[in-house]
Design a protein around this motif. Structure first.
Motif, mmCIF file in Angstrom:
data_model
loop_
_atom_site.group_PDB
_atom_site.id
_atom_site.type_symbol
_atom_site.label_atom_id
_atom_site.label_comp_id
_atom_site.label_asym_id
_atom_site.label_seq_id
_atom_site.Cartn_x
_atom_site.Cartn_y
_atom_site.Cartn_z
ATOM 1 N N GLY A 140 72.312 -3.564 -11.962
ATOM 2 C CA GLY A 140 72.028 -4.677 -11.060
ATOM 3 C C GLY A 140 71.780 -4.187 -9.647
ATOM 4 O O GLY A 140 72.012 -3.021 -9.308
ATOM 5 N N VAL A 141 71.305 -5.097 -8.784
ATOM 6 C CA VAL A 141 70.890 -4.740 -7.431
ATOM 7 C C VAL A 141 71.791 -5.421 -6.400
ATOM 8 O O VAL A 141 72.168 -6.584 -6.559
ATOM 9 N N PHE A 142 72.129 -4.679 -5.350
ATOM 10 C CA PHE A 142 72.942 -5.181 -4.241
ATOM 11 C C PHE A 142 72.147 -5.042 -2.950
ATOM 12 O O PHE A 142 71.649 -3.962 -2.624
ATOM 13 N N ILE A 143 72.015 -6.158 -2.194
ATOM 14 C CA ILE A 143 71.266 -6.182 -0.941
ATOM 15 C C ILE A 143 72.165 -6.727 0.157
ATOM 16 O O ILE A 143 72.764 -7.794 0.002
ATOM 17 N N PHE A 144 72.272 -6.000 1.260
ATOM 18 C CA PHE A 144 73.032 -6.507 2.408
ATOM 19 C C PHE A 144 72.406 -6.008 3.699
ATOM 20 O O PHE A 144 71.618 -5.057 3.700
ATOM 21 N N ASP A 145 72.736 -6.676 4.814
ATOM 22 C CA ASP A 145 72.248 -6.239 6.113
ATOM 23 C C ASP A 145 73.426 -6.044 7.065
ATOM 24 O O ASP A 145 74.537 -6.522 6.813
ATOM 25 N N TYR A 146 73.169 -5.325 8.158
ATOM 26 C CA TYR A 146 74.261 -4.979 9.071
ATOM 27 C C TYR A 146 73.702 -4.571 10.433
ATOM 28 O O TYR A 146 72.495 -4.329 10.579
ATOM 29 N N TRP A 147 74.593 -4.520 11.424
ATOM 30 C CA TRP A 147 74.239 -3.994 12.741
ATOM 31 C C TRP A 147 74.076 -2.477 12.647
ATOM 32 O O TRP A 147 74.966 -1.778 12.169
ATOM 33 N N TYR A 148 72.942 -1.983 13.148
ATOM 34 C CA TYR A 148 72.591 -0.570 13.015
ATOM 35 C C TYR A 148 73.035 0.198 14.263
ATOM 36 O O TYR A 148 72.576 -0.080 15.386
ATOM 37 N N GLY A 149 73.927 1.155 14.072
ATOM 38 C CA GLY A 149 74.581 1.854 15.166
ATOM 39 C C GLY A 149 73.665 2.461 16.213
ATOM 40 O O GLY A 149 73.889 2.270 17.421
ATOM 41 N N PRO A 150 72.638 3.239 15.823
ATOM 42 C CA PRO A 150 71.792 3.850 16.849
ATOM 43 C C PRO A 150 71.165 2.838 17.802
ATOM 44 O O PRO A 150 71.048 3.102 19.004
ATOM 45 N N ALA A 151 70.790 1.669 17.291
ATOM 46 C CA ALA A 151 70.188 0.650 18.160
ATOM 47 C C ALA A 151 71.228 -0.008 19.047
ATOM 48 O O ALA A 151 70.963 -0.299 20.220
ATOM 49 N N VAL A 152 72.424 -0.271 18.506
ATOM 50 C CA VAL A 152 73.482 -0.901 19.310
ATOM 51 C C VAL A 152 73.831 -0.021 20.510
ATOM 52 O O VAL A 152 74.036 -0.515 21.623
ATOM 53 N N LEU A 153 73.864 1.297 20.296
ATOM 54 C CA LEU A 153 74.215 2.204 21.385
ATOM 55 C C LEU A 153 73.045 2.449 22.343
ATOM 56 O O LEU A 153 73.254 2.762 23.512
ATOM 57 N N SER A 154 71.814 2.312 21.845
ATOM 58 C CA SER A 154 70.645 2.542 22.690
ATOM 59 C C SER A 154 70.252 1.286 23.468
ATOM 60 O O SER A 154 69.842 1.358 24.626
ATOM 61 N N ASP A 155 70.334 0.152 22.808
ATOM 62 C CA ASP A 155 69.982 -1.140 23.402
ATOM 63 C C ASP A 155 71.240 -1.994 23.389
ATOM 64 O O ASP A 155 71.393 -2.903 22.588
ATOM 65 N N ARG A 156 72.158 -1.679 24.285
ATOM 66 C CA ARG A 156 73.508 -2.229 24.204
ATOM 67 C C ARG A 156 73.521 -3.749 24.383
ATOM 68 O O ARG A 156 72.712 -4.306 25.115
ATOM 69 N N PRO A 157 74.457 -4.407 23.689
ATOM 70 C CA PRO A 157 74.551 -5.867 23.804
ATOM 71 C C PRO A 157 74.886 -6.282 25.230
ATOM 72 O O PRO A 157 75.663 -5.615 25.923
ATOM 73 N N MET A 237 63.453 -7.573 7.496
ATOM 74 C CA MET A 237 62.265 -8.428 7.527
ATOM 75 C C MET A 237 60.948 -7.685 7.758
ATOM 76 O O MET A 237 59.883 -8.216 7.467
ATOM 77 N N THR A 238 60.978 -6.456 8.272
ATOM 78 C CA THR A 238 59.723 -5.741 8.528
ATOM 79 C C THR A 238 59.524 -4.554 7.595
ATOM 80 O O THR A 238 58.401 -4.078 7.423
ATOM 81 N N LYS A 239 60.626 -4.022 7.063
ATOM 82 C CA LYS A 239 60.619 -2.831 6.207
ATOM 83 C C LYS A 239 60.223 -1.566 6.963
ATOM 84 O O LYS A 239 59.879 -0.547 6.359
ATOM 85 N N ARG A 240 60.270 -1.617 8.299
ATOM 86 C CA ARG A 240 59.994 -0.407 9.068
ATOM 87 C C ARG A 240 61.133 0.602 8.903
ATOM 88 O O ARG A 240 62.258 0.251 8.577
ATOM 89 N N GLU A 241 60.822 1.849 9.181
ATOM 90 C CA GLU A 241 61.860 2.870 9.238
ATOM 91 C C GLU A 241 62.802 2.537 10.396
ATOM 92 O O GLU A 241 62.356 2.301 11.512
ATOM 93 N N PRO A 242 64.111 2.510 10.184
ATOM 94 C CA PRO A 242 65.032 2.158 11.270
ATOM 95 C C PRO A 242 64.955 3.160 12.418
ATOM 96 O O PRO A 242 64.756 4.364 12.213
ATOM 97 N N GLY A 243 65.113 2.644 13.631
ATOM 98 C CA GLY A 243 65.071 3.508 14.806
ATOM 99 C C GLY A 243 65.998 2.995 15.887
ATOM 100 O O GLY A 243 66.851 2.133 15.657
ATOM 101 N N PHE A 244 65.818 3.515 17.097
ATOM 102 C CA PHE A 244 66.705 3.168 18.197
ATOM 103 C C PHE A 244 66.557 1.720 18.664
ATOM 104 O O PHE A 244 67.368 1.240 19.441
ATOM 105 N N ASP A 245 65.506 1.026 18.206
ATOM 106 C CA ASP A 245 65.310 -0.376 18.585
ATOM 107 C C ASP A 245 65.541 -1.324 17.401
ATOM 108 O O ASP A 245 65.141 -2.477 17.432
#
Length: 255
Positions: A140-157, A237-245
């Motif tokens: 079976g398949v498991f799908i989840f989403d989460y806050w991505y660390g490199p972006a949180v630290l680069s583009d801080r809340p 939603m975009t399927k892009r490779e994750p990055g700092f943004d």
């Protein structure tokens, strides 16, 4: 929220501009790609059931789990207004995703809107993954989403203000973040002012949402420890490779 109704009403108003339909279609496409024979679906952290209802319309039998009884009441109210054929594809359970056991396995499991980032400790994350493992059919398949660390630290809340209203109330929400870099956590401190239009009375609500941001090696370890295979990890939603943004990342795993 005594005067203005329960949290679920506030929640639905707060996120009425969220693209639930687009997100449900995105999940549907992922399932069609990775598990096209999926019929049964477990949603961990289903909230008020909006995603669940949209996925049921696609033909899935959806079981939703949430910790909030108020959210689940809203989900049940939603089901009661649906045609019987659609309503029969939906079931909801109250419980903690770290502990709940339904005594049933599913073709696929999903967890959306950063529910896994609300699991703020290693033990909590492992326990949530154990719930997935216990309820996921072989392959079976498991799908989840989460806050991505490199972006949180680069583009801080930063502090943000959101204003919204319906016919009866207007809401102003102020979100002030506090970061805890050694724990990979962000405290999002909400101060909410709810004004009743008819009377002009104002109620203030304060709450803190503690969120954990994750890094790819952590996710790899969680999958490996749970004996699940990680097969895809990209921008939500975009399927892009994750990055700092890339604040939102989804992962697809297989049992």
């Amino acid at each position: 929220m005594k005067v203005f109704g329960n949290y679920a009403r506030y929640y639905n108003l707060l996120y009425r501009d969220k693209d639930y339909a687009g997100e449900a279609q995105f999940i549907h496409q992922l399932l069609q790609t990775h598990a096209p024979n999926t019929q049964s679906l477990l949603e961990l952290g289903c909230g008020t059931g909006t995603h669940a209802q949209l996925l049921a319309k696609e033909g899935y039998n959806v079981h939703g789990v949430d910790l909030s009884t108020e959210m689940l009441q809203q989900a049940s109210d939603r089901v009661s207004q649906l045609p019987q054929e659609l309503a029969s594809r939906l079931a909801f359970y109250q419980g903690d995703i770290r502990e709940i056991r339904i005594n049933q396995q599913f073709d696929a499991i999903i967890s959306l809107f950063h529910v896994f980032s609300y699991q703020t400790t290693n033990e909590g994350l492992r326990a949530a993954f154990a719930t997935v493992k216990a309820h996921l059919k072989p392959h079976g398949v498991f799908i989840f989403d989460y806050w991505y660390g490199p972006a949180v630290l680069s583009d801080r809340p930063s502090t943000r203000v959101k204003r919204l209203e319906d016919e009866e109330i207007s809401i102003t929400r102020i979100a002030e973040p506090v970061m805890h870099p050694n724990q990979n956590l962000v405290d999002v401190n909400y101060q909410v002012f709810i004004k009743e239009k008819n009377t002009g009375s104002v109620e203030e609500l304060q709450e803190t949402h503690q969120m954990r941001y994750l890094f790819k090696p952590e996710v790899d370890l969680l999958f490996a420890d749970s004996q699940l295979k990680l097969i895809e990890c990209r921008e939500w939603m975009t399927k892009r490779e994750p990055g700092f943004d890339t604040w939102g990342v989804y992962c697809v795993g297989r049992g």
